[in-house]
Motif scaffolding. Sequence first.
Motif, PDB file in Angstrom:
ATOM      1  N   ARG A  91       0.809  -1.229   0.000  1.00 30.10           N
ATOM      2  CA  ARG A  91       0.000   0.000   0.000  1.00 30.10           C
ATOM      3  C   ARG A  91       0.844   1.283   0.000  1.00 30.10           C
TER       4      ARG A  91
ATOM      5  N   HIS B 235      -2.151  -5.630  -3.527  1.00 31.02           N
ATOM      6  CA  HIS B 235      -2.777  -4.309  -3.657  1.00 31.02           C
ATOM      7  C   HIS B 235      -2.069  -3.511  -4.761  1.00 31.02           C
TER       8      HIS B 235
ATOM      9  N   ASP C 270     -14.231   2.027  -2.508  1.00 34.39           N
ATOM     10  CA  ASP C 270     -13.374   3.078  -3.077  1.00 34.39           C
ATOM     11  C   ASP C 270     -12.972   2.708  -4.509  1.00 34.39           C
TER      12      ASP C 270
ATOM     13  N   GLU D 257     -10.176   1.993  -5.859  1.00 32.51           N
ATOM     14  CA  GLU D 257      -9.272   0.844  -6.037  1.00 32.51           C
ATOM     15  C   GLU D 257     -10.036  -0.470  -6.093  1.00 32.51           C
TER      16      GLU D 257
ATOM     17  N   LYS E  50     -13.935   7.362  -1.636  1.00 29.54           N
ATOM     18  CA  LYS E  50     -13.452   7.355  -0.252  1.00 29.54           C
ATOM     19  C   LYS E  50     -12.429   8.460  -0.046  1.00 29.54           C
TER      20      LYS E  50
ATOM     21  N   ARG F 220      -9.625   9.194   2.854  1.00 32.18           N
ATOM     22  CA  ARG F 220      -9.041   8.737   4.118  1.00 32.18           C
ATOM     23  C   ARG F 220      -8.489   9.947   4.859  1.00 32.18           C
TER      24      ARG F 220
ATOM     25  N   ILE G 153      -8.388  -5.647   1.125  1.00 31.28           N
ATOM     26  CA  ILE G 153      -7.832  -5.742   2.479  1.00 31.28           C
ATOM     27  C   ILE G 153      -8.839  -5.179   3.481  1.00 31.28           C
ATOM     28  N   ILE G 154      -9.063  -5.898   4.577  1.00 29.30           N
ATOM     29  CA  ILE G 154      -9.771  -5.273   5.698  1.00 29.30           C
ATOM     30  C   ILE G 154      -8.741  -5.176   6.823  1.00 29.30           C
ATOM     31  N   SER G 155      -8.350  -3.964   7.165  1.00 26.50           N
ATOM     32  CA  SER G 155      -7.296  -3.788   8.168  1.00 26.50           C
ATOM     33  C   SER G 155      -7.901  -3.198   9.442  1.00 26.50           C
ATOM     34  N   THR G 156      -8.050  -1.888   9.507  1.00 27.93           N
ATOM     35  CA  THR G 156      -8.750  -1.303  10.665  1.00 27.93           C
ATOM     36  C   THR G 156     -10.263  -1.484  10.517  1.00 27.93           C
ATOM     37  N   ALA G 157     -10.702  -1.826   9.322  1.00 24.98           N
ATOM     38  CA  ALA G 157     -12.118  -1.947   8.933  1.00 24.98           C
ATOM     39  C   ALA G 157     -12.812  -0.581   8.843  1.00 24.98           C
ATOM     40  N   ALA G 158     -12.042   0.509   8.984  1.00 25.23           N
ATOM     41  CA  ALA G 158     -12.651   1.846   8.915  1.00 25.23           C
ATOM     42  C   ALA G 158     -13.378   2.044   7.582  1.00 25.23           C
ATOM     43  N   THR G 159     -12.800   1.547   6.505  1.00 24.85           N
ATOM     44  CA  THR G 159     -13.410   1.715   5.175  1.00 24.85           C
ATOM     45  C   THR G 159     -14.768   1.012   5.135  1.00 24.85           C
TER      46      THR G 159
HETATM   47  C1  R5P Z   1      -6.837   0.481   0.315  1.00 22.20           C
HETATM   48  O1  R5P Z   1      -7.099   1.263  -0.554  1.00 22.20           O
HETATM   49  C2  R5P Z   1      -7.392  -0.911   0.367  1.00 22.20           C
HETATM   50  O2  R5P Z   1      -7.959  -1.306  -0.853  1.00 22.20           O
HETATM   51  C3  R5P Z   1      -8.414  -1.062   1.481  1.00 22.20           C
HETATM   52  O3  R5P Z   1      -9.561  -0.284   1.179  1.00 22.20           O
HETATM   53  C4  R5P Z   1      -7.840  -0.587   2.781  1.00 22.20           C
HETATM   54  O4  R5P Z   1      -6.587  -1.173   2.985  1.00 22.20           O
HETATM   55  C5  R5P Z   1      -8.768  -0.947   3.914  1.00 22.20           C
HETATM   56  O5  R5P Z   1      -8.160  -0.504   5.081  1.00 22.20           O
HETATM   57  P1  R5P Z   1      -8.999  -0.270   6.407  1.00 22.20           P
HETATM   58  O6  R5P Z   1      -9.678  -1.555   6.733  1.00 22.20           O
HETATM   59  O7  R5P Z   1      -7.945   0.114   7.422  1.00 22.20           O
HETATM   60  O8  R5P Z   1      -9.951   0.848   6.151  1.00 22.20           O
END
Ligand code: R5P
Length: 298
Positions: A96, A129, A170, A172, A193, A195, A222-228
């Motif tokens: 990323r 990614h 978003d 991407e 989106k 950020r 990717i689901i990381s913090t899941a904020a998206t």
């Molecule tokens: C970034 O653009 C990726 O495609 C995901 O949307 C992003 O990594 C999700 O991250 P998070 O879960 O922290 O919102």
Amino acid sequence: MKQSPILFSLFGSTAITKAIHAELGFDIGAITLHQFPDNETVIKIDSLVHDREVVFIANLEQPNSKLLPLLFAAETARDLGASKIGLIVPYLPYMRQDKRFHSGESITSKYFATLISNYFDGLLTIDPHLHRWHSLSDIYSIPAKAVHATESISSWIKKNVPYPVLIGPDAESSQWVSEIARTINAPFLILEKVRKGDNLVETSIPDVALYQNHTPILVDDIISTAATMIETVIHLSTLKMKAPVCIGVHALFSGNAYGDLLKAGAEQIVTCNTIVHPSNGIDMSNLISKSINTLFHA
Ligand code: R5P
């Protein structure tokens, strides 16, 4: 006759390694990583690798502490006479940071790729990614192949959700969402989106009037913090849409992200097993088995 590659599982990749072994009959080798009291690591490979192609299958989520042992494992195999050394990472980290977002920052995707390219002869991964980099070959100097989870995700949706509308949180995500929507012949929307910080995300209001009776399916790599996803789930609920199913390829789920996403109103969360997580519902081992022969010639 040329011997088939020998597989070594690293960092908890046993399930996928065993599935590839079951599918293709490739040997699984014995490797141990011993950590000394001062945290230095020694690698021990207890299978013959001389003149053989060696393939490491590694879970590289939380990569920093794994990287040095990984490179040492590759170097040990090379030292013991392996003819080629491949790396299968179902989740490829560090993709990323693909530009200098703020002046003075590192572009770690590039540096990570250089490091891996120096130690391995081939790379295979699932849905890296790729955003500002268009292909792995932009940064990897070895054969580097990306395979896609879209077909497996499409089959899962077809089997489990009767009346779906695909939603990409978003721009991407449009590469996966549009492909899945086309495969299952379903409508799709891509949101915008912004950020605002590591844990803070804002999404645009989509035109959803047409889809009130559909089940929204959010798809992201990717689901990381899941904020998206959380921001999108909340948004959809204010628009009186049904509670969505959230699908992620890579289940990073930092901290309480998984619980927070359920609490925000996700009906169900399903991920691919590129990273082992209770939400895994879509198996990738077959996809890896099918592509393993391209490892050194992507
Ligand atoms: C970034 O653009 C990726 O495609 C995901 O949307 C992003 O990594 C999700 O991250 P998070 O879960 O922290 O919102």
